[in-house]
Design a protein around this motif. Structure first.
Motif, PDB file in Angstrom:
ATOM      1  N   TYR A   1       0.748   8.482   4.427  1.00 20.10           N
ATOM      2  CA  TYR A   1       1.343   7.022   3.996  1.00 20.10           C
ATOM      3  C   TYR A   1       1.317   6.003   5.182  1.00 20.10           C
ATOM      4  O   TYR A   1       0.909   4.783   5.145  1.00 20.10           O
ATOM      5  N   LEU A   2       1.237   6.641   6.598  1.00 17.49           N
ATOM      6  CA  LEU A   2       1.035   5.634   7.576  1.00 17.49           C
ATOM      7  C   LEU A   2      -0.473   5.210   7.571  1.00 17.49           C
ATOM      8  O   LEU A   2      -0.843   3.907   8.004  1.00 17.49           O
ATOM      9  N   TYR A   3      -1.533   6.002   7.470  1.00 18.96           N
ATOM     10  CA  TYR A   3      -2.625   5.529   7.337  1.00 18.96           C
ATOM     11  C   TYR A   3      -3.236   4.811   6.227  1.00 18.96           C
ATOM     12  O   TYR A   3      -3.704   3.547   6.484  1.00 18.96           O
ATOM     13  N   CYS A   4      -2.288   4.919   5.117  1.00 20.76           N
ATOM     14  CA  CYS A   4      -2.637   3.807   4.063  1.00 20.76           C
ATOM     15  C   CYS A   4      -2.230   2.562   4.611  1.00 20.76           C
ATOM     16  O   CYS A   4      -2.537   1.548   4.055  1.00 20.76           O
TER      17      CYS A   4
ATOM     18  N   GLU B   1     -10.467   8.836  -0.756  1.00 18.17           N
ATOM     19  CA  GLU B   1     -10.307   8.272  -1.559  1.00 18.17           C
ATOM     20  C   GLU B   1      -8.573   7.899  -1.731  1.00 18.17           C
ATOM     21  O   GLU B   1      -8.066   7.058  -2.387  1.00 18.17           O
ATOM     22  N   THR B   2      -7.757   9.235  -1.112  1.00 13.11           N
ATOM     23  CA  THR B   2      -6.415   9.032  -1.196  1.00 13.11           C
ATOM     24  C   THR B   2      -5.712   7.567  -0.290  1.00 13.11           C
ATOM     25  O   THR B   2      -4.578   7.203  -0.618  1.00 13.11           O
ATOM     26  N   CYS B   3      -6.458   7.380   0.812  1.00 14.15           N
ATOM     27  CA  CYS B   3      -6.301   6.358   1.481  1.00 14.15           C
ATOM     28  C   CYS B   3      -6.747   4.890   1.080  1.00 14.15           C
ATOM     29  O   CYS B   3      -6.348   4.081   1.296  1.00 14.15           O
ATOM     30  N   LEU B   4      -8.005   5.203   0.406  1.00 12.94           N
ATOM     31  CA  LEU B   4      -8.854   3.985   0.142  1.00 12.94           C
ATOM     32  C   LEU B   4      -8.143   3.083  -1.200  1.00 12.94           C
ATOM     33  O   LEU B   4      -8.081   2.013  -0.994  1.00 12.94           O
TER      34      LEU B   4
ATOM     35  N   ALA C   1       0.749  -1.070  -0.121  1.00 12.67           N
ATOM     36  CA  ALA C   1       0.040  -0.021  -0.061  1.00 12.67           C
ATOM     37  C   ALA C   1       0.903   1.243   0.046  1.00 12.67           C
ATOM     38  O   ALA C   1       0.485   2.102  -0.676  1.00 12.67           O
ATOM     39  N   ILE C   2       2.031   1.448   0.675  1.00 12.62           N
ATOM     40  CA  ILE C   2       2.947   2.265   0.881  1.00 12.62           C
ATOM     41  C   ILE C   2       3.365   2.568  -0.898  1.00 12.62           C
ATOM     42  O   ILE C   2       3.575   3.589  -1.162  1.00 12.62           O
ATOM     43  N   GLY C   3       3.751   1.498  -1.490  1.00 11.78           N
ATOM     44  CA  GLY C   3       4.387   1.699  -2.452  1.00 11.78           C
ATOM     45  C   GLY C   3       3.099   2.139  -3.661  1.00 11.78           C
ATOM     46  O   GLY C   3       3.392   2.743  -4.444  1.00 11.78           O
ATOM     47  N   PHE C   4       2.004   1.652  -3.641  1.00 14.28           N
ATOM     48  CA  PHE C   4       0.870   2.201  -4.505  1.00 14.28           C
ATOM     49  C   PHE C   4       0.534   3.497  -4.095  1.00 14.28           C
ATOM     50  O   PHE C   4       0.295   4.272  -4.995  1.00 14.28           O
TER      51      PHE C   4
ATOM     52  N   ILE D   1       2.601   6.446  -5.626  1.00 12.32           N
ATOM     53  CA  ILE D   1       2.603   6.685  -7.264  1.00 12.32           C
ATOM     54  C   ILE D   1       1.770   7.730  -7.261  1.00 12.32           C
ATOM     55  O   ILE D   1       1.766   8.840  -8.034  1.00 12.32           O
ATOM     56  N   SER D   2       0.412   8.123  -6.316  1.00 17.96           N
ATOM     57  CA  SER D   2      -0.228   9.269  -6.557  1.00 17.96           C
ATOM     58  C   SER D   2       0.151  10.561  -5.676  1.00 17.96           C
ATOM     59  O   SER D   2      -0.568  11.462  -5.675  1.00 17.96           O
TER      60      SER D   2
END
Length: 162
Positions: free
Chosen positions: A32-35, A86-89, A18-21, A24-25
């Motif tokens: 990042y930590l929330y994702c 959506e940024t974390c989703l 998820a951090i890698g994906f 990209i955005s």
């Protein structure tokens, strides 16, 4: 004990993906930590639903429920991260994309086209349909499960975009 280790391992690798994906955005650094957290919880939820004998849920249903949890968590953390839900989703959902089913679908399609004998063709056509339908329904379940919380909590989910 082994099951607990597998759950944490599954969540850890989902968090890394998820951090890698997310990178990209180009989200805010606080996102990042929330994702990573949301992806770890969601992927672990799917793992528990599928591999715990108490639940023994099919991958389509488990992915839909896990996507719903990811959607709820994304709406909940979006005001804290000061970014849209959506940024974390989306980065949290991407590790749950059914890559093996898609890969097996394409492989079955190629084998289906290469075999002219009716029995072999029927077998590979069956594999094409099984893997293709499973892949499509997993993705549909993830989309539906993840977007329901955004529509339910519309005010919270769009709060960060104002």
């Amino acid at each position: 004990m082994e099951m607990l280790l597998n759950i944490f391992q599954d969540g850890f690798f989902a968090a890394i993906a998820a951090i890698g994906f997310a990178s990209i955005s180009n989200p805010p650094k606080s996102a990042y930590l929330y994702c990573a957290f949301i992806a770890a919880v969601g992927h672990s939820m799917r793992y528990i639903l599928m591999n715990n004998p108490f639940f023994d849920t099919h991958i389509i249903v488990a992915s839909t429920i896990a996507a719903f949890v990811i959607g709820l968590l994304a709406v909940w953390v979006s005001p804290k991260a000061k970014c849209p839900a959506e940024t974390c989703l989306f980065p949290a959902l991407l590790p749950m994309i059914p890559g093996m089913y898609a890969y097996r679908t394409v492989g079955a399609l190629i084998l289906c086209l290469n075999h002219t004998a009716e029995e072999a063709f029927s077998h590979y056509f069956y594999l094409l349909n099984f893997n293709g339908f499973t892949c499509v329904f997993i993705i549909m379940g993830m989309v539906i499960g993840a977007t329901i919380p955004i529509f339910i909590f519309k005010k919270t989910s769009f709060q960060a975009t104002r």
